[in-house]
Design an enzyme around this catalytic site. Structure first.
Site, PDB file in Angstrom:
ATOM      1  N   CYS A 266       0.792  -1.236   0.000  1.00 60.61           N
ATOM      2  CA  CYS A 266       0.000   0.000   0.000  1.00 60.61           C
ATOM      3  C   CYS A 266       0.820   1.281   0.000  1.00 60.61           C
ATOM      4  O   CYS A 266       0.674   2.106  -0.897  1.00 60.61           O
ATOM      5  CB  CYS A 266      -0.931  -0.003   1.204  1.00 60.61           C
ATOM      6  SG  CYS A 266      -2.003  -1.438   1.182  1.00 60.61           S
TER       7      CYS A 266
HETATM    8  C1  UGA Z   1      -0.813   0.582   5.687  1.00 62.73           C
HETATM    9  C2  UGA Z   1      -1.511   1.598   6.607  1.00 62.73           C
HETATM   10  O1  UGA Z   1      -0.923   1.546   7.918  1.00 62.73           O
HETATM   11  C3  UGA Z   1      -3.008   1.302   6.720  1.00 62.73           C
HETATM   12  O2  UGA Z   1      -3.640   2.304   7.491  1.00 62.73           O
HETATM   13  C4  UGA Z   1      -3.613   1.299   5.301  1.00 62.73           C
HETATM   14  O3  UGA Z   1      -4.996   0.991   5.334  1.00 62.73           O
HETATM   15  C5  UGA Z   1      -2.902   0.258   4.469  1.00 62.73           C
HETATM   16  O4  UGA Z   1      -1.481   0.572   4.411  1.00 62.73           O
HETATM   17  C6  UGA Z   1      -3.538   0.300   3.101  1.00 62.73           C
HETATM   18  O5  UGA Z   1      -3.452   1.330   2.445  1.00 62.73           O
HETATM   19  O6  UGA Z   1      -4.242  -0.654   2.755  1.00 62.73           O
HETATM   20  P1  UGA Z   1       0.135  -1.905   5.993  1.00 62.73           P
HETATM   21  O7  UGA Z   1       0.578  -1.816   4.574  1.00 62.73           O
HETATM   22  O8  UGA Z   1      -0.531  -3.139   6.482  1.00 62.73           O
HETATM   23  O9  UGA Z   1      -0.883  -0.691   6.314  1.00 62.73           O
HETATM   24  O10 UGA Z   1       1.470  -1.710   6.836  1.00 62.73           O
HETATM   25  P2  UGA Z   1       1.972  -0.799   8.061  1.00 62.73           P
HETATM   26  O11 UGA Z   1       1.743  -1.506   9.323  1.00 62.73           O
HETATM   27  O12 UGA Z   1       1.434   0.572   7.928  1.00 62.73           O
HETATM   28  O13 UGA Z   1       3.538  -0.785   7.750  1.00 62.73           O
HETATM   29  C7  UGA Z   1       4.020  -0.269   6.511  1.00 62.73           C
HETATM   30  C8  UGA Z   1       5.538  -0.334   6.448  1.00 62.73           C
HETATM   31  O14 UGA Z   1       6.118   0.672   7.264  1.00 62.73           O
HETATM   32  C9  UGA Z   1       6.155  -1.664   6.907  1.00 62.73           C
HETATM   33  O15 UGA Z   1       7.187  -2.022   6.022  1.00 62.73           O
HETATM   34  C10 UGA Z   1       6.694  -1.347   8.284  1.00 62.73           C
HETATM   35  O16 UGA Z   1       7.775  -2.174   8.636  1.00 62.73           O
HETATM   36  C11 UGA Z   1       7.108   0.104   8.115  1.00 62.73           C
HETATM   37  N1  UGA Z   1       7.140   0.863   9.384  1.00 62.73           N
HETATM   38  C12 UGA Z   1       5.987   1.121  10.062  1.00 62.73           C
HETATM   39  C13 UGA Z   1       8.345   1.324   9.863  1.00 62.73           C
HETATM   40  O17 UGA Z   1       9.426   1.125   9.255  1.00 62.73           O
HETATM   41  N2  UGA Z   1       8.357   2.039  11.038  1.00 62.73           N
HETATM   42  C14 UGA Z   1       7.229   2.306  11.730  1.00 62.73           C
HETATM   43  O18 UGA Z   1       7.319   2.962  12.785  1.00 62.73           O
HETATM   44  C15 UGA Z   1       6.016   1.825  11.236  1.00 62.73           C
END
Ligand code: UGA
Length: 432
Positions: A266
Site C-alpha cells: 500500500c
Molecule cells: C498501511 C496503513 O498503515 C493502513 O492504514 C492502510 O490501510 C494500508 O497501508 C492500506 O493502504 O491498505 P500496511 O501496509 O498493512 O498498512 O502496513 P503498516 O503496518 O502501515 O507498515 C508499513 C511499512 O512501514 C512496513 O514495512 C513497516 O515495517 C514500516 N514501518 C511502520 C516502519 O518502518 N516504522 C514504523 O514505525 C512503522
C-alpha cells in the site's frame, strides 16, 4: 439492517464483509477467483490474519454472510454495494483501473431498472476523480439509470495487514464521501453500530484523504529514518531522541520506529500513484518523491553497514532473516528484502534467506537466493547477518544461534534485538 453486496474478496472486501455481518447486516460477497470463494465458504481466510478466520466462521454459521463467484447471485437486489477490488500499479507507477472498470460494470448490470435508489460505495483506493469520472458513468451506462437514480459514495479503508478485522471494526474514523446528502445518510446508517467518529466530505476529498494518510505515514517513517541516520553521525541513541519527540502530542510515538524503510502493498504503491496523478496535472510533489527516493537509499544503507564491518561483501556468505514486508504477514510486496537482496548480490555476496511465513518464490522473479526453513540453517557458517523483518522468532535468537555463524556480525534493520542483551563477541549494528 441492510442487504449489502461486496465486490472483491481481497483482504479489504473480506474484512468489510465479515465486519458488516458481525454487526447484523445481510452480506453477499462476489469474487471472480473461485479458489478464494471456496476458501471463504469453507471458513478459511485466504490471508494470514489474526481473528478474521475465526469471525468468518461465526458469521457463516449465523447465516448472514455468503460468498460466490456468481455475479447475479451476489449482486442482484442489494441496497448497498461496496467496491473493494485492487488498484495495482502499472509500470509507470500510475493506477491500473482495470478491476475498477470490471466491478463497476458488474454492479451496473445488477442494478438495471432499479427504482429504489441503490447506493454504491467505492472502498478501493482510487486517485481523486476516479469515482465520479470512471465508476459513475459506467454504472449509469450499464444500468441504464440516470445519475440521480442511484447513490454514490467513497469510503476509504485504513486497515493494516495482520489486524484487518480489528481495524475495520474500530477505525479511528469513518470517512463518508458523498456529493449529495441522501447516499451519505444511507452509508452513515449502515455504519450506525460502529462507535467510531463518522466524518462527512465530498467524494474527491474522501479519495484524497486516503492518499494523504498513507503519504503522511510513509513520510513519518522516513522522517524517523532520517533523524536516526543523523543521530548516528552524532553518535547519539536515536531511540532516545525519537522517544523524546514522540512525547509531544502533536507528533506522538506511532510510526517513529526507524529501520530499513517502509514496504508493503500500500504505502509505496499509493505514493507512486498520487505522485504520478499529481504530475499529470502539472504539479511535481517534491517531498513525496524525496520520501520514495530516501526509502530506496535506506535499504542500501543496511547493506553499506554490513559491508563496512566486513570490508567487502564479495564472496561473503550472508544470512537474510526476514523476507516479508513486516512481521506477522507472508506478504512480500514491495518488501525491503528485495532491494537488500539486489544490493547484496550486486556486491558479490551469496545469500541464505529465512522467513517463518514468506517465500523467496513470492517475489515472482528469479533470485539467486537459497531459502532454508530453520533459522540455524540460515546462520550456519555465515560471515554476517541482516535482519529485515522483526519476527518474534528473531527476537528470541540466543547464544547457540549466534554460535552457528562464522563471524558474529548482525545488522538489525528493524529494531528486533536489544544490542545490550546480546552475548559477548556478537558485533551488533542497527540502522540509526
Ligand atoms: C498501511 C496503513 O498503515 C493502513 O492504514 C492502510 O490501510 C494500508 O497501508 C492500506 O493502504 O491498505 P500496511 O501496509 O498493512 O498498512 O502496513 P503498516 O503496518 O502501515 O507498515 C508499513 C511499512 O512501514 C512496513 O514495512 C513497516 O515495517 C514500516 N514501518 C511502520 C516502519 O518502518 N516504522 C514504523 O514505525 C512503522
Amino acid at each position: 439492517m441492510a442487504r449489502i453486496s461486496i465486490v472483491g474478496l481481497g483482504r479489504v472486501g473480506l474484512a468489510t464483509g465479515v465486519a458488516f455481518a458481525k454487526l447484523g447486516h445481510e452480506v453477499a460477497c462476489y469474487e471472480v477467483d473461485a479458489s478464494k470463494v471456496d476458501a471463504v465458504r469453507g471458513g478459511r481466510s485466504p490471508y494470514r490474519e489474526k481473528i478474521l478466520g475465526e469471525e468468518l466462521r461465526k458469521v457463516l454459521k449465523k447465516g448472514n454472510f455468503r460468498a460466490t463467484d456468481n455475479a447475479g447471485d451476489a449482486l442482484v437486489g442489494s441496497e448497498c454495494y461496496f467496491i473493494c477490488v485492487g488498484t495495482p500499479p502499472l509500470d509507470d507507477g500510475s493506477m491500473d483501473t482495470r478491476f475498477m472498470t470490471d466491478a463497476s460494470k458488474g454492479v451496473g448490470r445488477a442494478i438495471k431498472g432499479r427504482k429504489d435508489f441503490p447506493v454504491i460505495t467505492v472502498k478501493s483506493t482510487v486517485v481523486p476523480g476516479t469515482t465520479e469520472k470512471l465508476v459513475a458513468p459506467m454504472l449509469a451506462k450499464e444500468s441504464g439509470l440516470s445519475h440521480d437514480a442511484f447513490g454514490l459514495c467513497m469510503n476509504p479503508e485504513f486497515l493494516r495487514e495482520g489486524t484487518a478485522l480489528e481495524d475495520t471494526l474500530k477505525p479511528d474514523r469513518i470517512i463518508i464521501g458523498s456529493n449529495e446528502k441522501r447516499p451519505g445518510d444511507v452509508l452513515e446508517q449502515v455504519y450506525s453500530r460502529f462507535e467510531s467518529v463518522k466524518w462527512r466530505c465530498d467524494i474527491k476529498t474522501a479519495e484524497m484523504v486516503k492518499y494523504a494518510t498513507n503519504s503522511f505515514l510513509a513520510t513519518k517513517v522516513t522522517f524517523a529514518n532520517e533523524i536516526a541516520n543523523v543521530c548516528a553521525s552524532f553518535g547519539l541513541d536515536s531511540d532516545k531522541v525519537l522517544e523524546g519527540i514522540g512525547l509531544d502530542s502533536r507528533i506522538n510515538p506511532k510510526f517513529l520506529v526507524p529501520g530499513a524503510g517502509f514496504g508493503g502493498p500500500c504505502l509505496p504503491k499509493d505514493m507512486k500513484a498520487i505522485i504520478s496523478a499529481s504530475k499529470s496535472l502539472g504539479y511535481k510533489p517534491l517531498l513525496l518523491e524525496a520520501v520514495l527516493e530516501f526509502n530506496e537509499r535506506q535499504a542500501a544503507r543496511v547493506v553499506d553497514m554490513l559491508e563496512r564491518e566486513l570490508s567487502s561483501l564479495d564472496g561473503k556468505r550472508i544470512a537474510l532473516l526476514g523476507l516479508a514486508f513486516k512481521a506477522e504477514t507472508d506478504d512480500v510486496r514491495d518488501s525491503r528484502a528485495l532491494p537488500i537482496i539486489h544490493e547484496l548480490l550486486r556486491r558479490g555476496a551469496t545469500i541464505v534467506a529465512h522467513d517463518p511465513a514468506a517465500t523467496i518464490a513470492a517475489f515472482g522473479t528469479d533470485l539467486a537466493v537459497k531459502q532454508v526453513s530453520g533459522i540455524r540453517d540460515a546462520l550456519e557458517n555465515v560471515d554476517g547477518c541482516i535482519i529485515q523483518t522483526s519476527w518474534r522468532e528473531y527476537k528470541e535468537l540466543d547464544k547457540e544461534d549466534f554460535a552457528m555463524m562464522k563471524h558474529q556480525i548482525i545488522v538489525d534493520g528493524r529494531r528486533t534485538l536489544d544490542g545490550k542483551k546480546l552475548p559477548k563477541g556478537v558485533i551488533y549494528r542497527r540502522i540509526g
